[in-house]
Design an enzyme around this catalytic site. Structure first.
Site, PDB file in Angstrom:
ATOM      1  N   ASP A   1      35.616  65.680  27.141  1.00 17.86           N
ATOM      2  CA  ASP A   1      36.382  66.365  26.093  1.00 17.86           C
ATOM      3  C   ASP A   1      35.428  66.864  25.015  1.00 17.86           C
ATOM      4  OD1 ASP A   1      39.281  66.695  24.844  1.00 17.86           O
ATOM      5  OD2 ASP A   1      37.944  66.010  23.238  1.00 17.86           O
TER       6      ASP A   1
ATOM      7  N   ARG B   1      28.571  50.266  26.027  1.00 14.82           N
ATOM      8  CA  ARG B   1      29.961  50.560  25.627  1.00 14.82           C
ATOM      9  C   ARG B   1      30.560  51.664  26.483  1.00 14.82           C
ATOM     10  NH1 ARG B   1      29.740  50.616  19.019  1.00 14.82           N
ATOM     11  NH2 ARG B   1      30.024  48.363  18.703  1.00 14.82           N
TER      12      ARG B   1
ATOM     13  N   ASN C   1      33.992  50.888  28.370  1.00 15.94           N
ATOM     14  CA  ASN C   1      35.225  51.644  28.096  1.00 15.94           C
ATOM     15  C   ASN C   1      35.887  52.211  29.350  1.00 15.94           C
ATOM     16  OD1 ASN C   1      34.850  51.070  25.396  1.00 15.94           O
ATOM     17  ND2 ASN C   1      34.016  53.079  24.863  1.00 15.94           N
TER      18      ASN C   1
ATOM     19  N   LEU D   1      40.381  54.546  19.843  1.00 16.70           N
ATOM     20  CA  LEU D   1      39.935  53.228  19.364  1.00 16.70           C
ATOM     21  C   LEU D   1      39.997  53.146  17.840  1.00 16.70           C
ATOM     22  CD1 LEU D   1      36.758  52.854  21.651  1.00 16.70           C
ATOM     23  CD2 LEU D   1      39.050  51.890  22.020  1.00 16.70           C
TER      24      LEU D   1
ATOM     25  N   HIS E   1      42.663  74.082  18.790  1.00 12.97           N
ATOM     26  CA  HIS E   1      42.224  72.812  18.188  1.00 12.97           C
ATOM     27  C   HIS E   1      43.156  72.343  17.064  1.00 12.97           C
ATOM     28  CE1 HIS E   1      38.225  70.410  17.628  1.00 12.97           C
ATOM     29  NE2 HIS E   1      39.263  69.651  17.363  1.00 12.97           N
TER      30      HIS E   1
ATOM     31  N   LYS F   1      37.909  73.329  23.160  1.00 10.61           N
ATOM     32  CA  LYS F   1      38.954  73.677  22.181  1.00 10.61           C
ATOM     33  C   LYS F   1      38.501  74.850  21.324  1.00 10.61           C
ATOM     34  CE  LYS F   1      39.626  68.673  21.773  1.00 10.61           C
ATOM     35  NZ  LYS F   1      38.239  68.140  21.709  1.00 10.61           N
TER      36      LYS F   1
END
Ligand code: NAD
Length: 276
Positions: free
Chosen positions: A45, A237, A241, A190, A108, A75
């Protein structure tokens, strides 16, 4: 490993992807996206505003993955609204990404004071018809903005990407999406790594399931049906995730997390009605 969600136009999107807002352009983006691909992510993304589309393109080119294995979202920048301008700016994104189409192209922000998002949406419809994006959607649209698209255009957005996490649960928009066949994409899933991840309810559930607070929060999203793309530049991480498909929260634990909703007070980013 990652399940897919089928959008209202039949396009399939991996339910968990990799977000790269605030990842520095150039090498840091190439490295982070490369780590993500190695960890198994297949959905990225990005946005024109993030200035890191070239890095995404470089990581894709170096990955050896085939185009149809990867789902890429970008976007439209706020200064590129308008029917013609939206298509022109998508062409620039495609050049930066080194791709001949993206999988999903979003407006966006609605910027309602400018009153040009309907015209801009027609530009996205044109881009889809021309094969430059497989799907089109919006981001940060409120119910009133979605209602206007429904009244004045022929295409229902495939997704609305909105701020959404346990402390900002967006019940009204989620219900609207459900009733109108729009997939919910949750940005800042998160809570931007802030107090949410050390909230006692979250840490207690992390202990109960033997997982990290971030993993518990990501399960909450997945079990609600949200599409998520947590961001990290830390390899451990990044792996953590996506390592969320071998456990499940009990329904009452999902409900407990939903109970953390603070309404408008839980919002971390701008209110879309006020951004112009
Ligand atoms: P996020 O909720 O994904 O949080 C990211 C932060 O959480 C990291 O910077 C790090 O500090 C922390 N973190 C990440 N993994 C962790 C872990 N396992 N344990 C502990 N801490 C951890 O925040 P985000 O980047 O704002 O949102 C995700 C993505 O959503 C963005 O990268 C972007 O792609 C998208 N987004 C879209 C919009 C929009 O207007 N459409 C706005 C913001 C973000």
């Amino acid at each position: 490993m990652v399940p897919t969600i089928t959008l209202n136009d039949g396009v399939q999107v991996p339910q968990l992807g990799f977000g790269i807002w605030q990842v520095e352009p150039g090498r840091p983006t190439v490295d982070a996206v490369t780590q993500a691909f190695e960890a198994g992510y297949r959905h990225v993304d990005t946005a024109q505003m993030y200035r890191n589309e070239e890095g995404v393109g470089q990581a894709i080119a170096e990955s050896g993955l085939s185009r149809d294995e990867i789902f890429v979202t970008t976007k439209l920048n706020n200064n590129r609204h308008g029917r013609e301008e939206a298509q022109k700016s998508l062409e620039e994104s495609l050049t930066k990404l080194g791709l001949d189409h993206v999988d999903l192209f979003l407006i966006h922000w609605p910027l309602p004071a400018r009153d040009d998002f309907v015209d801009t949406w027609r530009g996205l419809e044109d881009a889809k018809a021309a094969g430059r994006t497989r799907s089109i959607g919006v981001s940060n649209f409120q119910v009133a903005h979605l209602d206007r698209l429904a009244a004045e255009t022929d295409t229902v957005p495939s997704v609305n990407q909105i701020e959404l996490h346990p402390t900002f649960g967006q019940p009204e928009l989620r219900a609207y999406h459900r009733d109108n066949g729009i997939a919910t994409e949750a940005w800042s899933p998160l809570g931007q790594g802030g107090p949410l991840l050390s909230a006692p309810i979250v840490t207690a559930l992390a202990e109960k399931y033997g997982r990290s607070p971030a993993q518990v929060v990501l399960r909450w999203h997945l079990q609600l049906g949200n599409i998520v793309f947590p961001k990290s530049v830390t390899p451990a991480r990044i792996r953590e995730n996506i390592d969320v498909f071998d456990f499940e929260l009990a329904d009452d634990d999902v409900a407990t997390l939903s109970g953390l909703d603070e309404g408008e007070a839980g919002r971390l980013g701008p209110n879309p009605d006020n951004l112009s």
